[in-house]
Design an enzyme around this catalytic site. Structure first.
Site, PDB file in Angstrom:
ATOM      1  N   GLU A 177       0.827  -1.219   0.000  1.00  0.00           N
ATOM      2  CA  GLU A 177       0.000   0.000   0.000  1.00  0.00           C
ATOM      3  C   GLU A 177       0.863   1.272   0.000  1.00  0.00           C
ATOM      4  O   GLU A 177       1.243   1.770   1.056  1.00  0.00           O
ATOM      5  CB  GLU A 177      -0.929   0.013   1.226  1.00  0.00           C
ATOM      6  CG  GLU A 177      -1.829   1.248   1.268  1.00  0.00           C
ATOM      7  CD  GLU A 177      -2.763   1.313   2.485  1.00  0.00           C
ATOM      8  OE1 GLU A 177      -2.671   0.439   3.363  1.00  0.00           O
ATOM      9  OE2 GLU A 177      -3.575   2.243   2.539  1.00  0.00           O
ATOM     10  N   LYS A 219      -2.451  -1.998  -3.142  1.00  0.00           N
ATOM     11  CA  LYS A 219      -3.509  -1.141  -2.569  1.00  0.00           C
ATOM     12  C   LYS A 219      -3.114   0.324  -2.785  1.00  0.00           C
ATOM     13  O   LYS A 219      -2.440   0.925  -1.953  1.00  0.00           O
ATOM     14  CB  LYS A 219      -3.668  -1.461  -1.074  1.00  0.00           C
ATOM     15  CG  LYS A 219      -4.693  -0.576  -0.363  1.00  0.00           C
ATOM     16  CD  LYS A 219      -5.088  -1.121   0.997  1.00  0.00           C
ATOM     17  CE  LYS A 219      -5.967  -0.153   1.750  1.00  0.00           C
ATOM     18  NZ  LYS A 219      -6.610  -0.726   2.926  1.00  0.00           N
TER      19      LYS A 219
END
Ligand code: 5MM
Length: 340
Positions: A177, A219
């Site tokens: 992420e 992500k």
């Protein structure tokens, strides 16, 4: 590392109509969320809130996995059933946030680097034994005058790659992420430029560290105008810029992209996701791993009251269903009105 295991977990997390619930708020973040509903953040209230979410009937219609915080992975319902068991029985995969948070980066004013690599191999082995099958590490990139610096992007990409390699060694699917924040008055074009730079660096570094792209999920943020940009781009422009940016930067070997919501409203995050999937076919599954955009309406409906649990679960299920529809680009404004 068992490549087949990693690939099948990654695929299950982005199964048709499904996405991930990010419920991995650290102590300061959950305290902030609870403060907005005038609830004190105690161990019992955190358990009751998460219990409300995780025992939502039929949640697995649209939720494939849940990212947990360390405390939550070890907690049980008031009735004594481990949350991991509740999830297992409902066909939902438990995941775990393993980063130690974004810390000020020495020599780089107003920038952060995410820490937490020390002892990670041992922690991953324990998390696997507790039932976690995927993990998450969040790097934070800010847009501002002269930032992000190459040093900040490089340091965060390096940490993400080392984390991802350690996860795969432990047969845990890493969610990578790198979040470019929405804070600021920057334009969509500036977000595009920074997101492209960040993802280019992240994937070059993942490859250098021999991370199996087929056994991970990305992500990212969407390519979106800053929160205080005077002329914010509309839904179609965000969807097009995001898909174009990802096509330039994310190899097709990655099985899925699971967006963060980053401070968008719940409805906005769903509409953006649906518009992107409408542009398909895309090289990867395009799904969600929302925190606030899945939880905020349910958090307000719950408000710390046991009597509100059933209603709050309906609200949570509704958001999950809307995002489930967005997975195939079939979400409509009319769908927002029908809470069954
Ligand atoms: C749920 O919030 C997560 C935990 O944040 P902290 O470590 O700061 O407490 C956060 O990492 C979250 O998973 C992502 O930012 C996505 O959440 P949003 O709300 O942006 O969809």
């Amino acid at each position: 590392m068992n490549a087949q295991t990693l690939q099948s977990i990654a695929k299950a997390l982005v199964a048709k109509d499904k996405g991930i619930l990010a419920a991995d708020e650290s102590f300061p973040t959950i305290a902030k969320r609870f403060k907005s509903i005038a609830v004190e953040s105690s161990e019992t209230m955190r358990r009751d809130y998460r219990s409300m979410l995780f025992t939502t009937p039929n949640m697995s219609d649209y939720i494939s996995g849940v990212i947990l915080f360390d405390e939550t992975l070890r907690q049980s319902t008031a009735g004594g059933k481990a949350f991991t068991q509740v999830m297992h029985e409902n066909g939902v995969i438990p995941g775990i946030k393993v980063d130690g948070g974004a810390k000020p980066m020495a020599g780089c004013k107003a920038e952060t680097v995410t820490e937490g690599l020390d002892g990670l191999r041992e922690r991953l082995a324990e998390y696997h034994s507790l039932g976690a099958r995927f993990a998450k590490w969040r790097a934070v990139i800010s847009i501002g005058d002269g930032i992000p610096s190459d040093a900040c992007i490089d340091a965060n990409a390096h940490a993400l790659a080392r984390y991802a390699a350690l996860c795969q060694e432990a047969n845990i699917v890493p969610i990578v992420e790198p979040e470019v924040l929405m804070d600021g008055d920057h334009t969509l074009a500036r977000c595009d430029e920074v997101t492209t730079r960040t993802l280019d660096c992240v994937f070059a570094t993942l490859k250098r560290h021999h991370v199996l792209l087929e056994g991970m999920l990305l992500k990212p943020n969407m390519v979106i105008s800053g929160k205080s940009c005077p002329n914010r781009a509309d839904i179609q422009a965000v969807a097009e810029a995001t898909v174009n940016c990802l096509k330039r930067t994310v190899p097709a070997a990655v099985p899925g992209i699971v967006f963060l919501s980053g401070g968008q409203s719940a409805e906005e995050a769903t509409a953006h996701l649906s518009a992107m999937n409408e542009m398909g076919p895309l090289p990867w599954e395009v799904s969600f791993s929302y925190g606030r955009a899945l939880q905020d309406p349910a958090l307000r409906a719950w408000s710390g009251q046991g009597a509100n649990v059933e209603h709050a679960q309906k609200i949570f299920y509704h958001r999950a269903r809307c995002n489930g529809a967005a997975r195939s680009g079939t979400h409509t404004a009319a769908m927002e009105q029908v809470i069954s």
